[in-house]
Write a protein that holds these residues in place. Structure first.
Motif, PDB file in Angstrom:
ATOM      1  N   ARG A 192      -0.526  64.396 -14.455  1.00 56.13           N
ATOM      2  CA  ARG A 192      -1.810  65.098 -14.264  1.00 56.13           C
ATOM      3  C   ARG A 192      -2.399  64.780 -12.893  1.00 56.13           C
ATOM      4  NH1 ARG A 192      -2.504  63.396 -19.630  1.00 56.13           N
ATOM      5  NH2 ARG A 192      -3.940  61.760 -18.943  1.00 56.13           N
ATOM      6  N   ALA A 193      -2.306  63.518 -12.469  1.00 54.23           N
ATOM      7  CA  ALA A 193      -2.838  63.130 -11.158  1.00 54.23           C
ATOM      8  C   ALA A 193      -2.078  63.833 -10.034  1.00 54.23           C
ATOM      9  CB  ALA A 193      -2.758  61.617 -10.980  1.00 54.23           C
ATOM     10  N   LEU A 194      -0.752  63.829 -10.117  1.00 52.26           N
ATOM     11  CA  LEU A 194       0.041  64.477  -9.070  1.00 52.26           C
ATOM     12  C   LEU A 194      -0.194  65.984  -9.052  1.00 52.26           C
ATOM     13  CD1 LEU A 194       3.344  62.461  -9.398  1.00 52.26           C
ATOM     14  CD2 LEU A 194       1.706  62.380  -7.514  1.00 52.26           C
ATOM     15  N   ASN A 195      -0.294  66.605 -10.213  1.00 53.91           N
ATOM     16  CA  ASN A 195      -0.560  68.038 -10.252  1.00 53.91           C
ATOM     17  C   ASN A 195      -1.943  68.363  -9.695  1.00 53.91           C
ATOM     18  OD1 ASN A 195       1.934  68.813 -11.210  1.00 53.91           O
ATOM     19  ND2 ASN A 195       1.297  68.900 -13.347  1.00 53.91           N
ATOM     20  N   ASP A 196      -2.914  67.485  -9.926  1.00 55.87           N
ATOM     21  CA  ASP A 196      -4.251  67.680  -9.351  1.00 55.87           C
ATOM     22  C   ASP A 196      -4.176  67.651  -7.832  1.00 55.87           C
ATOM     23  OD1 ASP A 196      -7.082  67.954  -9.208  1.00 55.87           O
ATOM     24  OD2 ASP A 196      -7.296  65.773  -9.113  1.00 55.87           O
ATOM     25  N   LYS A 220      -2.249  67.289   3.755  1.00 54.60           N
ATOM     26  CA  LYS A 220      -1.934  65.897   4.070  1.00 54.60           C
ATOM     27  C   LYS A 220      -1.876  65.052   2.800  1.00 54.60           C
ATOM     28  CE  LYS A 220      -3.374  62.316   7.311  1.00 54.60           C
ATOM     29  NZ  LYS A 220      -4.364  61.963   8.348  1.00 54.60           N
ATOM     30  N   ALA A 221      -2.810  65.272   1.883  1.00 55.70           N
ATOM     31  CA  ALA A 221      -2.818  64.524   0.622  1.00 55.70           C
ATOM     32  C   ALA A 221      -1.561  64.820  -0.188  1.00 55.70           C
ATOM     33  CB  ALA A 221      -4.069  64.861  -0.189  1.00 55.70           C
ATOM     34  N   VAL A 222      -1.136  66.079  -0.210  1.00 59.38           N
ATOM     35  CA  VAL A 222       0.079  66.450  -0.947  1.00 59.38           C
ATOM     36  C   VAL A 222       1.279  65.730  -0.358  1.00 59.38           C
ATOM     37  CG1 VAL A 222       1.646  68.352  -1.539  1.00 59.38           C
ATOM     38  CG2 VAL A 222      -0.822  68.695  -1.671  1.00 59.38           C
ATOM     39  N   PHE A 223       1.408  65.748   0.962  1.00 59.61           N
ATOM     40  CA  PHE A 223       2.549  65.097   1.611  1.00 59.61           C
ATOM     41  C   PHE A 223       2.532  63.598   1.359  1.00 59.61           C
ATOM     42  CE2 PHE A 223       2.145  68.680   4.923  1.00 59.61           C
ATOM     43  CZ  PHE A 223       2.902  69.535   4.134  1.00 59.61           C
ATOM     44  N   ARG A 224       1.368  62.974   1.479  1.00 54.44           N
ATOM     45  CA  ARG A 224       1.265  61.522   1.259  1.00 54.44           C
ATOM     46  C   ARG A 224       1.593  61.155  -0.186  1.00 54.44           C
ATOM     47  NH1 ARG A 224      -4.032  59.423   4.577  1.00 54.44           N
ATOM     48  NH2 ARG A 224      -3.007  59.339   6.609  1.00 54.44           N
ATOM     49  N   ALA A 225       1.026  61.899  -1.127  1.00 46.32           N
ATOM     50  CA  ALA A 225       1.270  61.593  -2.540  1.00 46.32           C
ATOM     51  C   ALA A 225       2.751  61.724  -2.862  1.00 46.32           C
ATOM     52  CB  ALA A 225       0.448  62.519  -3.439  1.00 46.32           C
ATOM     53  N   PHE A 226       3.384  62.769  -2.356  1.00 43.54           N
ATOM     54  CA  PHE A 226       4.810  62.955  -2.620  1.00 43.54           C
ATOM     55  C   PHE A 226       5.612  61.793  -2.050  1.00 43.54           C
ATOM     56  CE2 PHE A 226       9.023  64.289  -1.257  1.00 43.54           C
ATOM     57  CZ  PHE A 226       9.540  64.720  -2.477  1.00 43.54           C
ATOM     58  N   THR A 227       5.308  61.401  -0.834  1.00 38.23           N
ATOM     59  CA  THR A 227       6.034  60.302  -0.190  1.00 38.23           C
ATOM     60  C   THR A 227       5.856  58.996  -0.965  1.00 38.23           C
ATOM     61  OG1 THR A 227       5.734  61.351   1.968  1.00 38.23           O
ATOM     62  CG2 THR A 227       6.266  59.013   1.967  1.00 38.23           C
ATOM     63  N   ILE A 228       4.625  58.689  -1.337  1.00 32.82           N
ATOM     64  CA  ILE A 228       4.352  57.449  -2.065  1.00 32.82           C
ATOM     65  C   ILE A 228       5.057  57.457  -3.418  1.00 32.82           C
ATOM     66  CG2 ILE A 228       2.534  56.131  -3.249  1.00 32.82           C
ATOM     67  CD1 ILE A 228       0.639  57.133  -0.938  1.00 32.82           C
ATOM     68  N   MET A 229       4.905  58.538  -4.164  1.00 29.86           N
ATOM     69  CA  MET A 229       5.477  58.574  -5.507  1.00 29.86           C
ATOM     70  C   MET A 229       6.997  58.618  -5.486  1.00 29.86           C
ATOM     71  SD  MET A 229       3.254  57.830  -7.537  1.00 29.86           S
ATOM     72  CE  MET A 229       4.407  57.853  -8.890  1.00 29.86           C
ATOM     73  N   ARG A 230       7.584  59.325  -4.548  1.00 35.43           N
ATOM     74  CA  ARG A 230       9.046  59.356  -4.464  1.00 35.43           C
ATOM     75  C   ARG A 230       9.568  57.947  -4.201  1.00 35.43           C
ATOM     76  NH1 ARG A 230      12.666  61.755  -6.869  1.00 35.43           N
ATOM     77  NH2 ARG A 230      12.953  63.724  -5.824  1.00 35.43           N
ATOM     78  N   GLY A 231       8.905  57.222  -3.314  1.00 29.44           N
ATOM     79  CA  GLY A 231       9.299  55.839  -3.049  1.00 29.44           C
ATOM     80  C   GLY A 231       9.164  54.962  -4.283  1.00 29.44           C
ATOM     81  N   ALA A 277      12.247  53.125  -6.229  1.00 26.47           N
ATOM     82  CA  ALA A 277      12.184  51.682  -6.439  1.00 26.47           C
ATOM     83  C   ALA A 277      12.297  51.344  -7.921  1.00 26.47           C
ATOM     84  CB  ALA A 277      10.888  51.121  -5.861  1.00 26.47           C
ATOM     85  N   ARG A 278      11.640  52.131  -8.766  1.00 28.81           N
ATOM     86  CA  ARG A 278      11.693  51.866 -10.216  1.00 28.81           C
ATOM     87  C   ARG A 278      13.124  52.016 -10.730  1.00 28.81           C
ATOM     88  NH1 ARG A 278      10.780  52.884 -15.546  1.00 28.81           N
ATOM     89  NH2 ARG A 278       9.022  51.739 -16.404  1.00 28.81           N
ATOM     90  N   ILE A 322       2.394  51.365  -9.803  1.00 31.41           N
ATOM     91  CA  ILE A 322       2.123  52.749 -10.196  1.00 31.41           C
ATOM     92  C   ILE A 322       0.687  52.867 -10.709  1.00 31.41           C
ATOM     93  CG2 ILE A 322       2.757  54.590 -11.819  1.00 31.41           C
ATOM     94  CD1 ILE A 322       5.687  53.587 -11.498  1.00 31.41           C
ATOM     95  N   ASP A 323       0.247  51.874 -11.484  1.00 29.80           N
ATOM     96  CA  ASP A 323      -1.142  51.865 -11.944  1.00 29.80           C
ATOM     97  C   ASP A 323      -2.101  51.795 -10.752  1.00 29.80           C
ATOM     98  OD1 ASP A 323      -0.379  51.998 -14.601  1.00 29.80           O
ATOM     99  OD2 ASP A 323      -0.528  49.824 -14.919  1.00 29.80           O
ATOM    100  N   HIS A 324      -1.747  51.005  -9.747  1.00 26.67           N
ATOM    101  CA  HIS A 324      -2.569  50.908  -8.535  1.00 26.67           C
ATOM    102  C   HIS A 324      -2.690  52.277  -7.874  1.00 26.67           C
ATOM    103  CE1 HIS A 324      -4.328  49.177  -4.914  1.00 26.67           C
ATOM    104  NE2 HIS A 324      -3.521  49.961  -4.242  1.00 26.67           N
ATOM    105  N   PHE A 325      -1.591  53.025  -7.839  1.00 25.39           N
ATOM    106  CA  PHE A 325      -1.632  54.379  -7.275  1.00 25.39           C
ATOM    107  C   PHE A 325      -2.665  55.218  -8.019  1.00 25.39           C
ATOM    108  CE2 PHE A 325      -0.457  58.836  -7.576  1.00 25.39           C
ATOM    109  CZ  PHE A 325      -0.365  59.196  -6.236  1.00 25.39           C
ATOM    110  N   LEU A 326      -2.639  55.161  -9.338  1.00 23.52           N
ATOM    111  CA  LEU A 326      -3.562  55.972 -10.142  1.00 23.52           C
ATOM    112  C   LEU A 326      -5.010  55.521  -9.974  1.00 23.52           C
ATOM    113  CD1 LEU A 326      -1.460  56.307 -13.397  1.00 23.52           C
ATOM    114  CD2 LEU A 326      -2.079  58.155 -11.822  1.00 23.52           C
ATOM    115  N   ASP A 327      -5.226  54.203  -9.870  1.00 22.48           N
ATOM    116  CA  ASP A 327      -6.588  53.679  -9.784  1.00 22.48           C
ATOM    117  C   ASP A 327      -7.189  53.737  -8.389  1.00 22.48           C
ATOM    118  OD1 ASP A 327      -6.423  53.081 -12.467  1.00 22.48           O
ATOM    119  OD2 ASP A 327      -6.004  50.944 -12.159  1.00 22.48           O
TER     120      ASP A 327
END
Length: 113
Positions: A41-45, A53-64, A68-69, A88-93
């Motif tokens: 839901r957060a990524l789709n938002d 810029k936010a889309v590119f950053r979020a994709f880069t962070i989450m793909r990494g 890693a996971r 991952i929780d830190h990303f959401l918070d």
């Protein structure tokens, strides 16, 4: 669940089965996941409402974080996996609200004090 019919940010969309490919009004093509967990839901938002810029950053962070996971699941310990899930929780918070220009969890807590 994601409903793209209720937004004016999307010019066109195609349901591809596991995801929805959509073209935003600013010309950016994004891919919405069909899941309904907090992270999806957060990524789709971000895909729907974030600036480019936010889309590119979020994709880069989450793909990494995803890569890693996967690596930690194969080669790490349960403790290392749990620690990574905290990232991952830190990303959401924190990261997600920052990308969207919203207050983070810690900022909300400070406002209440």
């Amino acid at each position: 669940m994601l409903d793209l019919t209720k937004t004016e940010n999307i010019e066109s969309s195609i349901d591809r089965g596991k995801y929805i490919e959509a073209k935003r009004k600013d010309g950016l093509t994004v891919f919405f996941d069909k899941g309904d967990d907090e992270l999806t839901r957060a990524l789709n938002d971000i895909r729907l409402n974030g600036d480019r810029k936010a889309v590119f950053r979020a994709f880069t962070i989450m793909r990494g974080l995803q890569l890693a996971r996967s690596y930690i699941q194969k080669h790490g310990t349960p403790l290392e996996l749990a620690e990574h899930d905290q990232d991952i929780d830190h990303f959401l918070d924190n990261t997600y609200p920052s990308l969207m220009g919203r207050p983070t969890i810690s900022q909300i807590g400070e406002q209440r004090e």
